[in-house]
Design an enzyme around this catalytic site. Structure first.
Site, PDB file in Angstrom:
ATOM      1  N   HIS A  56       0.844  -1.207   0.000  1.00  5.28           N
ATOM      2  CA  HIS A  56       0.000   0.000   0.000  1.00  5.28           C
ATOM      3  C   HIS A  56       0.875   1.250   0.000  1.00  5.28           C
ATOM      4  O   HIS A  56       1.232   1.782   1.039  1.00  5.28           O
ATOM      5  CB  HIS A  56      -0.908  -0.009   1.227  1.00  5.28           C
ATOM      6  CG  HIS A  56      -1.983   1.031   1.197  1.00  5.28           C
ATOM      7  ND1 HIS A  56      -3.228   0.824   1.748  1.00  5.28           N
ATOM      8  CD2 HIS A  56      -2.015   2.292   0.696  1.00  5.28           C
ATOM      9  CE1 HIS A  56      -3.974   1.898   1.584  1.00  5.28           C
ATOM     10  NE2 HIS A  56      -3.245   2.817   0.949  1.00  5.28           N
ATOM     11  N   ARG A  60       2.496   8.363  -6.865  1.00  3.98           N
ATOM     12  CA  ARG A  60       2.066   9.667  -7.411  1.00  3.98           C
ATOM     13  C   ARG A  60       2.199   9.815  -8.926  1.00  3.98           C
ATOM     14  O   ARG A  60       1.607  10.724  -9.487  1.00  3.98           O
ATOM     15  CB  ARG A  60       2.830  10.811  -6.740  1.00  3.98           C
ATOM     16  CG  ARG A  60       2.694  10.884  -5.230  1.00  3.98           C
ATOM     17  CD  ARG A  60       1.262  11.009  -4.784  1.00  3.98           C
ATOM     18  NE  ARG A  60       1.137  11.344  -3.359  1.00  3.98           N
ATOM     19  CZ  ARG A  60       0.026  11.220  -2.664  1.00  3.98           C
ATOM     20  NH1 ARG A  60      -1.067  10.746  -3.253  1.00  3.98           N
ATOM     21  NH2 ARG A  60      -0.022  11.562  -1.404  1.00  3.98           N
ATOM     22  N   ASN A  90      -4.766   6.205  -7.381  1.00  5.68           N
ATOM     23  CA  ASN A  90      -5.258   7.587  -7.420  1.00  5.68           C
ATOM     24  C   ASN A  90      -4.216   8.524  -8.019  1.00  5.68           C
ATOM     25  O   ASN A  90      -3.741   9.476  -7.405  1.00  5.68           O
ATOM     26  CB  ASN A  90      -5.714   8.056  -6.035  1.00  5.68           C
ATOM     27  CG  ASN A  90      -4.669   7.878  -4.954  1.00  5.68           C
ATOM     28  OD1 ASN A  90      -3.722   7.112  -5.097  1.00  5.68           O
ATOM     29  ND2 ASN A  90      -4.839   8.593  -3.858  1.00  5.68           N
ATOM     30  N   ASP A 148      -8.699   3.304  -3.348  1.00  2.04           N
ATOM     31  CA  ASP A 148      -8.138   3.879  -2.125  1.00  2.04           C
ATOM     32  C   ASP A 148      -8.157   5.398  -2.146  1.00  2.04           C
ATOM     33  O   ASP A 148      -7.777   6.031  -3.129  1.00  2.04           O
ATOM     34  CB  ASP A 148      -6.702   3.407  -1.926  1.00  2.04           C
ATOM     35  CG  ASP A 148      -6.147   3.878  -0.601  1.00  2.04           C
ATOM     36  OD1 ASP A 148      -6.748   3.554   0.436  1.00  2.04           O
ATOM     37  OD2 ASP A 148      -5.123   4.571  -0.607  1.00  2.04           O
ATOM     38  N   HIS A 175     -10.914   0.946   1.066  1.00  2.00           N
ATOM     39  CA  HIS A 175     -10.727   2.078   1.976  1.00  2.00           C
ATOM     40  C   HIS A 175     -12.068   2.301   2.662  1.00  2.00           C
ATOM     41  O   HIS A 175     -13.038   2.700   2.022  1.00  2.00           O
ATOM     42  CB  HIS A 175     -10.309   3.303   1.152  1.00  2.00           C
ATOM     43  CG  HIS A 175     -10.270   4.597   1.899  1.00  2.00           C
ATOM     44  ND1 HIS A 175      -9.099   5.268   2.138  1.00  2.00           N
ATOM     45  CD2 HIS A 175     -11.260   5.370   2.425  1.00  2.00           C
ATOM     46  CE1 HIS A 175      -9.364   6.389   2.790  1.00  2.00           C
ATOM     47  NE2 HIS A 175     -10.662   6.466   2.972  1.00  2.00           N
ATOM     48  N   ASN A 274      -5.441   9.995   6.758  1.00  2.00           N
ATOM     49  CA  ASN A 274      -6.806   9.499   6.615  1.00  2.00           C
ATOM     50  C   ASN A 274      -6.768   7.973   6.454  1.00  2.00           C
ATOM     51  O   ASN A 274      -6.219   7.489   5.480  1.00  2.00           O
ATOM     52  CB  ASN A 274      -7.477  10.127   5.394  1.00  2.00           C
ATOM     53  CG  ASN A 274      -8.938   9.742   5.277  1.00  2.00           C
ATOM     54  OD1 ASN A 274      -9.583   9.411   6.263  1.00  2.00           O
ATOM     55  ND2 ASN A 274      -9.463   9.786   4.066  1.00  2.00           N
ATOM     56  N   ASP A 301       1.189   2.959   3.769  1.00  2.00           N
ATOM     57  CA  ASP A 301       0.305   3.961   3.164  1.00  2.00           C
ATOM     58  C   ASP A 301       1.126   5.205   2.839  1.00  2.00           C
ATOM     59  O   ASP A 301       0.706   6.333   3.068  1.00  2.00           O
ATOM     60  CB  ASP A 301      -0.869   4.301   4.083  1.00  2.00           C
ATOM     61  CG  ASP A 301      -1.977   5.083   3.363  1.00  2.00           C
ATOM     62  OD1 ASP A 301      -1.877   5.254   2.130  1.00  2.00           O
ATOM     63  OD2 ASP A 301      -2.925   5.534   4.038  1.00  2.00           O
ATOM     64  N   HIS A 305       3.799  14.328   0.083  1.00  2.79           N
ATOM     65  CA  HIS A 305       3.268  15.608  -0.388  1.00  2.79           C
ATOM     66  C   HIS A 305       4.389  16.625  -0.411  1.00  2.79           C
ATOM     67  O   HIS A 305       5.399  16.478   0.295  1.00  2.79           O
ATOM     68  CB  HIS A 305       2.147  16.106   0.524  1.00  2.79           C
ATOM     69  CG  HIS A 305       0.891  15.288   0.463  1.00  2.79           C
ATOM     70  ND1 HIS A 305       0.050  15.299  -0.625  1.00  2.79           N
ATOM     71  CD2 HIS A 305       0.349  14.424   1.354  1.00  2.79           C
ATOM     72  CE1 HIS A 305      -0.969  14.486  -0.398  1.00  2.79           C
ATOM     73  NE2 HIS A 305      -0.806  13.935   0.795  1.00  2.79           N
TER      74      HIS A 305
END
Length: 421
Positions: A56, A60, A90, A148, A175, A274, A301, A305
């Site tokens: 997981h 990006r 995602n 997810d 998720h 989250n 996870d 960023h």
């Protein structure tokens, strides 16, 4: 060119390991004389483990390369002791078609750092309205399916996804988050949220969706995997389901068993994730779930960023922790060094269990085993320094955190891909 590791600790014994052409050819007292082209590692004071597998992560790419790309994410992974990672869909565009799956695999092969296995979307565009073509995505190389970051809220759609996946033996990773119960929350609902004046997220938002997915899996007789479990209630729901024979597996992350929401004092957005970091009772429940086998595996996870993204106010900053480079040390410190589990159990949680859930190859320290190996210094004590991360994302609540256990070498396919020495 062979790889020779001499005088390394493995399961309490000092052994020598020889690998050739990516395969272990011997483990024991005997070694062999090194040739001019061989790689020799002195394993004195180091411990040998199968390289870790993270099922997981968020790499990006494509679309958010300013946060992370496949190369930087793989570099972070190998520094963290991982030989393989599974990346979530995602991206932009979403990994919902075979061309994006093939693109990710091709980029990873060219990087030649760690093995990268794409996880494709359950629904087109992560919108929860139309199932993706799972067969085509699987044939292209997707190893599982998940939306997810965006739960499949429609129960009929989730049932269809589980039935479809169950027919072909695919793994669905869900998720679990009831968006109507989140209602703009950004931290765990509790005393800390009240004190800081931040909107809270009830545990029920996670627990309700876990319960729904367990019921669907039980009704259909198919498997489901629950992502990043963070609540006491969620652990208990999964424990009870397993006792009934439901085909449910689950994962958690180091920040859920090493931290509590007290870390939010000071409004540090590096701790915004989250689902949110919760209270001590949840942390203890997660640890109990790890100890008794309710929780199958540890994942990061990994969600890097940019500094600018995380510099926004707590309400607006994105959720996520850059976790690949701290996962082993935090897990070892919080679980093994504290006496909750053994090193062998941690190895199971970080390697064998994720490999089993997704039917992936993993390193086995035996003759004929794949030479995906990690050498760690269990006595190394230090403070996490995020400025040294190879990931583009430096966002971690563990910056300055005192840990024990450090990855010194990572070997993938018999080749040294990372070395601190």
């Amino acid at each position: 060119m062979a790889l020779i590791i001499n005088n390394v600790n493995y399961k309490g014994k000092t052994v020598n390991v020889v690998a050739d052409k990516g395969v272990i050819v011997s483990v024991g007292k005997r070694t062999r004389k090194a040739g001019a082209s061989d790689t020799v590692i002195d394993g004195t004071a180091l411990t040998l483990m199968p390289a870790f597998i993270d099922m997981h992560v968020h790499l990006r790419e494509p679309g958010f390369e300013y946060k992370e790309d496949i190369v930087s994410g793989c570099m972070a992974a190998v520094k963290g002791g991982f030989s393989a990672v599974c990346c979530m869909p995602n991206t932009r565009p979403v990994t919902d078609n075979k061309y994006i799956v093939e693109y990710i695999i091709d980029r990873a092969k060219k990087a030649d750092i760690v093995k990268v296995y794409p996880i494709a979307a359950i629904t087109v565009g992560l919108e929860g309205k139309e199932l993706t073509r799972m067969n085509a995505l699987s044939e292209a190389g997707a190893v599982a399916f998940s939306d997810d970051g965006a739960p499949v809220s429609d129960s009929r759609m989730m049932r269809n996804a589980l039935e479809y996946a169950g027919t072909f033996g695919y793994t669905v990773i869900e998720h679990c988050e009831d968006k109507s119960l989140v209602a703009g929350g950004v931290v765990n609902e509790g005393a800390v949220a009240t004190r800081l004046g931040l909107p809270g997220i009830t545990r029920a938002a996670e627990d309700v969706e876990i319960a729904r997915n367990i019921v669907l899996a039980e009704t259909l007789g198919v498997k489901v995997h629950i992502a990043h479990v963070s609540t006491e209630g969620g652990v208990q729901l999964i424990r009870e389901a397993k006792k009934r024979g439901v085909k449910v597996t689950c994962e958690t992350c180091p920040h859920y068993f090493a931290l509590t929401d007290d870390i939010l004092e000071g409004y540090d957005t590096a701790a915004k994730v989250n689902p949110p970091i919760r209270e001590e009772r949840d942390r203890q429940a997660i640890i109990r779930g790890i100890v008794d086998g309710t929780i199958d595996c540890i994942v990061t996870d990994h969600a890097p960023h940019s500094a600018a993204d995380k510099a926004q106010g707590y309400l607006d900053a994105p959720s996520g922790i850059s976790g690949l480079e701290t996962s082993f040390a935090v897990s070892y410190t919080a679980l093994v060094d504290c006496g909750y589990i053994t090193l062998d159990k941690l190895s199971e949680l970080m390697t064998y269990a994720p490999a089993k859930i997704l039917s992936l190859p993993c390193g086995k320290i035996e003759r004929g085993g794949v030479a995906d190996l990690t050498l760690v210094d269990l006595n190394a004590a230090y403070a996490v320094d995020s400025s040294e991360f190879l990931s583009k994302g430096k966002n971690t609540p563990f910056n300055g955190y005192a840990v024990k256990g450090r990855v010194e070498y990572t070997i993938v396919g018999g080749k040294v891909k990372y070395s601190r020495r």
